[in-house]
Design an enzyme around this catalytic site. Structure first.
Site, PDB file in Angstrom:
ATOM      1  N   SER A 146      -0.113  -9.020   1.786  1.00  0.00           N
ATOM      2  CA  SER A 146       1.128  -9.794   1.708  1.00  0.00           C
ATOM      3  C   SER A 146       2.277  -8.922   2.168  1.00  0.00           C
ATOM      4  O   SER A 146       2.211  -7.679   2.107  1.00  0.00           O
ATOM      5  CB  SER A 146       1.382 -10.255   0.267  1.00  0.00           C
ATOM      6  N   TYR A 159       2.175  -8.557  -8.841  1.00  0.00           N
ATOM      7  CA  TYR A 159       1.716  -9.008  -7.521  1.00  0.00           C
ATOM      8  C   TYR A 159       2.073  -7.974  -6.454  1.00  0.00           C
ATOM      9  O   TYR A 159       1.248  -7.625  -5.605  1.00  0.00           O
ATOM     10  CB  TYR A 159       2.351 -10.359  -7.203  1.00  0.00           C
TER      11      TYR A 159
END
Length: 261
Positions: A146, A159
């Site tokens: 990501s 995350y």
């Protein structure tokens, strides 16, 4: 020349998190490139629907394996059933992942463990089990990371940490396996239209506002589509990227290059 290098006929591609989002889009892309597919996910009905679409494209029945990549016994079964079915493995796409909202002040250890187990530990374990088979085929690994692994953003601490770990994992594994002919790369999506954030707790109204805000935070003025990430995954897995390993390709409309806002 490029078309022939992007041909996966006779090659076996295993994709985790294949029941929706980027994983499903990758399955569709690889089916168009004639790959034999092993599709992994937790929702059997969704996997069946993706498999149906893939068969309509290239006439081949994907192998469907319902499993949870955070469970060691499921990972062992995933590799075993794939090898039992196809006899080899050429490409591993580590796509399964989750997001949870929280800062250092309010992220519980349960949340932290859940995110790290899904986004990091499962990739570590499944890759470990797949490597002997990938060495035999001189295969390729593509991890779905990501932009949060490349840049820092508030409000999703666990995350962010998990995706930075995926970036480091990608580079280390690439160096360890290069001499054995196995490449390892990652893609780093920006905001992509999937159900990831809704599963992470966003309601419909909040998610729509989030997508609208993405028009300002991404240089190209919009969020990405799962199919666009799938294109990059297929490229890295293919012979078009035969001299590329240990790298991360941002597929984020320029988000990684912009100032945070």
């Amino acid at each position: 020349m490029a078309n022939s290098l992007m041909n996966f006929a006779g090659k076996v591609v295993l994709i985790t998190g294949a029941s929706s989002g980027i994983g499903a889009a990758a399955a569709i892309k690889f089916s168009r490139l004639s790959a034999q597919l092993s599709l992994i996910g937790r929702k059997t009905e969704n996997l069946k629907e993706v498999a149906k679409q893939c068969k309509e494209i290239n006439g081949q029945d994907p192998l469907i394996i319902t499993g949870d990549v955070t469970k060691e016994e499921d990972n062992a079964r995933i590799i075993k059933e794939t090898i039992d079915k196809f006899g080899k493995l050429d490409v591993l796409v580590n796509n399964a992942g989750i997001i949870e909202v929280g800062t250092i002040e309010n992220t519980s250890m349960e949340q932290y463990d859940r995110v790290m187990n899904t986004n990091v530990r499962s990739i570590y374990h499944l890759t470990m089990l797949a490597v002997p088979h990938l060495i035999e085929t001189k295969g390729s690994i593509v991890n779905v990371s990501s932009v949060n692994g490349l840049r820092s953003f508030p409000g999703v601490l666990a995350y962010n940490l998990s995706k930075m770990a995926v970036e480091q994992f990608t580079r280390c594994v690439a160096l360890e396996l290069a001499a054995k002919g196995v490449r390892c790369n990652s893609v780093s999506p920006g905001v992509t239209v999937t159900n990831l954030h809704k599963r992470g707790g966003m309601d419909e109204e909040t998610y729509n506002k989030f997508l609208e805000h993405s028009k300002n935070t991404h240089a190209m003025g919009r969020p990405g589509q799962a199919s666009e990430v799938a294109e990059a995954i297929a490229f890295l897995a293919s012979e078009c990227a035969s001299f590329t390993t240990g790298t991360s390709i941002p597929v984020d409309g320029g988000r990684h290059a912009m100032c945070p806002r």
